[in-house]
Enzyme design. Structure first.
Site, short mmCIF file in Angstrom:
data_model
loop_
_atom_site.label_atom_id
_atom_site.label_comp_id
_atom_site.label_asym_id
_atom_site.label_seq_id
_atom_site.Cartn_x
_atom_site.Cartn_y
_atom_site.Cartn_z
N LEU A 14 -24.52 24.58 21.64
CA LEU A 14 -25.39 25.01 20.55
C LEU A 14 -24.66 25.95 19.60
O LEU A 14 -24.79 25.84 18.39
CB LEU A 14 -26.66 25.67 21.09
CG LEU A 14 -27.66 26.17 20.06
CD1 LEU A 14 -28.12 25.05 19.12
CD2 LEU A 14 -28.86 26.82 20.74
N ALA A 17 -22.50 23.80 17.50
CA ALA A 17 -23.30 23.01 16.55
C ALA A 17 -23.79 23.87 15.39
O ALA A 17 -23.77 23.44 14.23
CB ALA A 17 -24.49 22.38 17.27
N GLU A 18 -24.20 25.09 15.68
CA GLU A 18 -24.73 25.96 14.64
C GLU A 18 -23.62 26.64 13.83
O GLU A 18 -23.78 26.86 12.65
CB GLU A 18 -25.65 27.03 15.25
CG GLU A 18 -26.96 26.50 15.73
CD GLU A 18 -27.83 25.93 14.62
OE1 GLU A 18 -27.81 26.48 13.50
OE2 GLU A 18 -28.53 24.95 14.88
N GLY A 19 -22.55 26.98 14.50
CA GLY A 19 -21.51 27.77 13.85
C GLY A 19 -22.00 29.19 13.62
O GLY A 19 -23.21 29.44 13.62
N ARG A 149 -23.80 16.11 14.10
CA ARG A 149 -24.56 16.86 15.09
C ARG A 149 -25.30 15.92 16.04
O ARG A 149 -25.29 16.10 17.26
CB ARG A 149 -25.54 17.80 14.39
CG ARG A 149 -26.31 18.69 15.33
CD ARG A 149 -27.25 19.60 14.59
NE ARG A 149 -27.96 20.45 15.51
CZ ARG A 149 -27.97 21.77 15.45
NH1 ARG A 149 -27.35 22.40 14.49
NH2 ARG A 149 -28.64 22.47 16.34
#
Length: 163
Positions: A14, A17-19, A149
């Site tokens: 996560l 994915a979010e950075g 994603r």
């Protein structure tokens, strides 16, 4: 039935994915942007404008990675609860983690209404990858970031669990 918890591997996926963004930014949601910081922490549903929104004041000087992780742990809890509440079939840890990551991005309401959930609860695990891939738009436009994603979520969903 599931009552699982998001794993360390899921949390790591996560965060990737979010950075991480240490300063306020507009995430591009719904074509206009939502004010966000850290690992996708929603500050409010409009573009950032510190003159107008009190909710931004605590973040005006940015945040540390540690603060971002702290916010993320609070933020993903709703997605963890959603999978445990809404999915009526058994999931392995990787499937659970992939769905938490997906719901963190699209929201509980969207997941609740989704064909993905209906098919999964009917036992059609094999339909999940194609259903995940359908969620590739923001503001009606196909987004390369969402395509990427979703592919990572598909890989995680299909990944065998190490015993």
């Amino acid at each position: 039935m599931n009552q699982k918890e998001f794993s360390n591997e899921g949390r790591q996926a996560l965060t990737i994915a979010e950075g991480f963004m240490p300063r306020l930014y507009d995430d591009g949601g719904n074509g206009k942007g939502h004010c966000t910081i850290g690992y996708g922490h929603l500050v409010h549903y409009d573009p950032c404008n510190s003159q107008k929104f009190h909710s931004e004041q605590q973040f005006i000087n940015g945040i540390s990675v540690e603060k971002g992780i702290s916010l993320l742990k609070k933020d993903y809890a709703f997605a963890e609860v959603a999978v445990n509440d809404l999915v009526k079939v058994s999931l392995n840890q990787n499937q659970f983690d992939a769905l938490v990551i997906f719901i963190f991005n699209v929201g509980r309401g969207a997941f609740y209404k989704s064909t993905l959930l209906k098919k999964l609860n009917a036992g059609s695990y094999e339909s999940v990858p194609s259903e995940l891939r359908r969620w590739n738009r923001s503001g009606g436009k196909i987004m390369n970031g969402l395509i990427s994603r979703r592919e990572k979520e598909v890989v995680l969903f299909n990944k065998k669990v190490n015993k």
